[in-house]
Design an enzyme around this catalytic site. Sequence first.
Site, PDB file in Angstrom:
ATOM      1  N   ARG A 237      40.410  50.806  43.802  1.00  0.00           N
ATOM      2  CA  ARG A 237      39.763  49.501  43.739  1.00  0.00           C
ATOM      3  C   ARG A 237      38.468  49.589  44.527  1.00  0.00           C
ATOM      4  O   ARG A 237      38.404  50.287  45.544  1.00  0.00           O
ATOM      5  CB  ARG A 237      40.662  48.412  44.342  1.00  0.00           C
ATOM      6  CG  ARG A 237      41.824  47.966  43.459  1.00  0.00           C
ATOM      7  CD  ARG A 237      41.343  47.170  42.238  1.00  0.00           C
ATOM      8  NE  ARG A 237      42.426  46.706  41.384  1.00  0.00           N
ATOM      9  CZ  ARG A 237      42.824  47.343  40.278  1.00  0.00           C
ATOM     10  NH1 ARG A 237      42.245  48.463  39.914  1.00  0.00           N
ATOM     11  NH2 ARG A 237      43.784  46.827  39.527  1.00  0.00           N
ATOM     12  N   GLU A 266      32.686  43.765  39.591  1.00  0.00           N
ATOM     13  CA  GLU A 266      32.684  44.386  38.258  1.00  0.00           C
ATOM     14  C   GLU A 266      32.404  43.335  37.207  1.00  0.00           C
ATOM     15  O   GLU A 266      32.959  42.237  37.289  1.00  0.00           O
ATOM     16  CB  GLU A 266      34.048  45.050  37.976  1.00  0.00           C
ATOM     17  CG  GLU A 266      34.312  46.223  38.902  1.00  0.00           C
ATOM     18  CD  GLU A 266      35.644  46.924  38.631  1.00  0.00           C
ATOM     19  OE1 GLU A 266      36.293  46.617  37.616  1.00  0.00           O
ATOM     20  OE2 GLU A 266      36.030  47.764  39.436  1.00  0.00           O
ATOM     21  N   HIS A 285      35.219  51.265  35.068  1.00  0.00           N
ATOM     22  CA  HIS A 285      36.652  50.971  35.240  1.00  0.00           C
ATOM     23  C   HIS A 285      37.453  51.368  34.000  1.00  0.00           C
ATOM     24  O   HIS A 285      38.094  50.528  33.356  1.00  0.00           O
ATOM     25  CB  HIS A 285      36.869  49.488  35.563  1.00  0.00           C
ATOM     26  CG  HIS A 285      38.182  49.223  36.249  1.00  0.00           C
ATOM     27  ND1 HIS A 285      38.384  48.231  37.170  1.00  0.00           N
ATOM     28  CD2 HIS A 285      39.374  49.870  36.161  1.00  0.00           C
ATOM     29  CE1 HIS A 285      39.636  48.247  37.606  1.00  0.00           C
ATOM     30  NE2 HIS A 285      40.262  49.238  36.993  1.00  0.00           N
TER      31      HIS A 285
END
Lengths: 330, 330
Positions: A237, A266, A285
């Site tokens: 993360r 993000e 991601h």
Amino acid sequence: MSPTRSATIVVLHAESGGTGKPPATDQIEALGTVRYVTEDGLTDALRDADVLLAWDFRSQTASAAIERAENLRWVHAASAGVNHLLSAGVRANDVVITNSRGVFDEPMAEYVLALVLAMAKDLPSTLRLQHERRWHHRESETLGRSRALVAGTGPIGRAIGRKLTAVGVRVTGLGRTAVDRDPDLGSILPTERLAEAAADADHVVLAAPLTDTTTGMVDAAALAAMKPTARLVNVGRGGLVVQDDLVAALRAGEIAGAALDVFAEEPLPPDSPLWTMPNVIVSPHMSGDVVGWREELVALFVDNLTRYLDGRPLRNVVDKQHGYVREGAR
Amino acid sequence: MSPTRSATIVVLHAESGGTGKPPATDQIEALGTVRYVTEDGLTDALRDADVLLAWDFRSQTASAAIERAENLRWVHAASAGVNHLLSAGVRANDVVITNSRGVFDEPMAEYVLALVLAMAKDLPSTLRLQHERRWHHRESETLGRSRALVAGTGPIGRAIGRKLTAVGVRVTGLGRTAVDRDPDLGSILPTERLAEAAADADHVVLAAPLTDTTTGMVDAAALAAMKPTARLVNVGRGGLVVQDDLVAALRAGEIAGAALDVFAEEPLPPDSPLWTMPNVIVSPHMSGDVVGWREELVALFVDNLTRYLDGRPLRNVVDKQHGYVREGAR
């Protein structure tokens, strides 16, 4: 054996993209009443619902809606990390949280190896030179016998440990509890000793859950402890890293590079300096998201939903105080 | 034991770069009279020389000079492939050729894995999108349980086979002789059956020596037999592939991509279409060249030179008719 309960299931999805409406929803619809909503409609949809499938794992407002949903008994996250769902209110109430532990392990381990190898073999420079039609021979690095520190002792960290070990990297782990001889991670040092453990590593790989203990663990001190030839890989993360400290350490040459798949914010904002820093790989991601992953996530949820309706124990129940599925849990 | 013979040793090197003058030459100079030359001076320098170290493995004219060198007894190549030295004249005369087998195995296996993973995880697109500051999530491929065909059953092909197997790829080999159960390559099919073997593979990896049998082995027919989702990796020699056929197959979508470290003409000419083709990675013949490789190559030559002076058998003697060191040879 037919289901013994019925359920109203809310599916929270994004407008579009990988977290848009899930595939194979007929399998879910066969087991209950299903409502599909995006973030805006969540609070209303949850009013009398039993189950939430948090398919859009990027939603920042879901936890507030979950706190207000009085009949909600179970939330299943289509992700391994569940930090976004665990507000103080959610931790305090009775709702059960399960995650998608297992689906991402092997894909993420392969992705980490791809990033580690790409940096060792200087592939980003090769592609840049190719773009300029320039033939420029360079020497690259050997991966065998290099050292990696893998932060995160859950199934993803373990898969990464096994994958790196398989190609000759010497692996050490970092986790909540120290372990002398772990089958996947060698010796595991406690998170507090990150700086000491990182000093030895050629690759520092982050695959830890984002918890109170791990938030900001890679800070200026940890980065300063790393070798100037070492590189950071983050597939956990974004919040594990103090991003400004990382940018400063890269600029100062305190570490040699970073490959980042996750970020504090993000999508990574267009004005982030990380996009254009030399020796930084930015990816969106995607480390665990291989062809077929959405189908696997639905299959896992359907299996858990069947267990729920039958009154059997759920798989992957998150310890809400710790923020992840504890070892030994189903 | 002190050396029993003396020798005049010619070192053929390039003007500059990785094949410029070798490092640690004091170790060579301690064992004989050494002359350093580039291509132009080779014929003259070899006139009364005993030994040639072909450090510049890209020289196209060395074989003609070797043919004319009447006192030359031994040529050591600072490369694994020796196709460039084996003219008809060199094959017919008595000069012994040795190569640098062993130095490149592990680095090249890691490089192949880096290329295979980079393509599976779509890293070139990631870097292109990063350059444009675009966050664009995609799904990528799983490497585990995919299938690779590795052409080349020498130590490099074997190291590649072991490396791919270690990360869960199912490997088949292709070589001069069929083998049912090979420890590194599973079953090995004979080179004539390339098209059949390639039809099954997700990755076709070329690490074979360039010989009469293997030259142009990857032609239009072999490429047409490959799956449209499959990719080609060439770390052997450019001549293994009919380059025009490869360009045509990539354009027609007959295969999904290629990662090429070697080319029929090196450096790859600036007007080659390969530089700019989507799904093609071009790298400058660097797969085996890790930090420290030049020192390792010198150490291998010095060991062989000591053997030569002592009258002991040399390591890595090339079978000049087959074009490589045969199994079981020292």
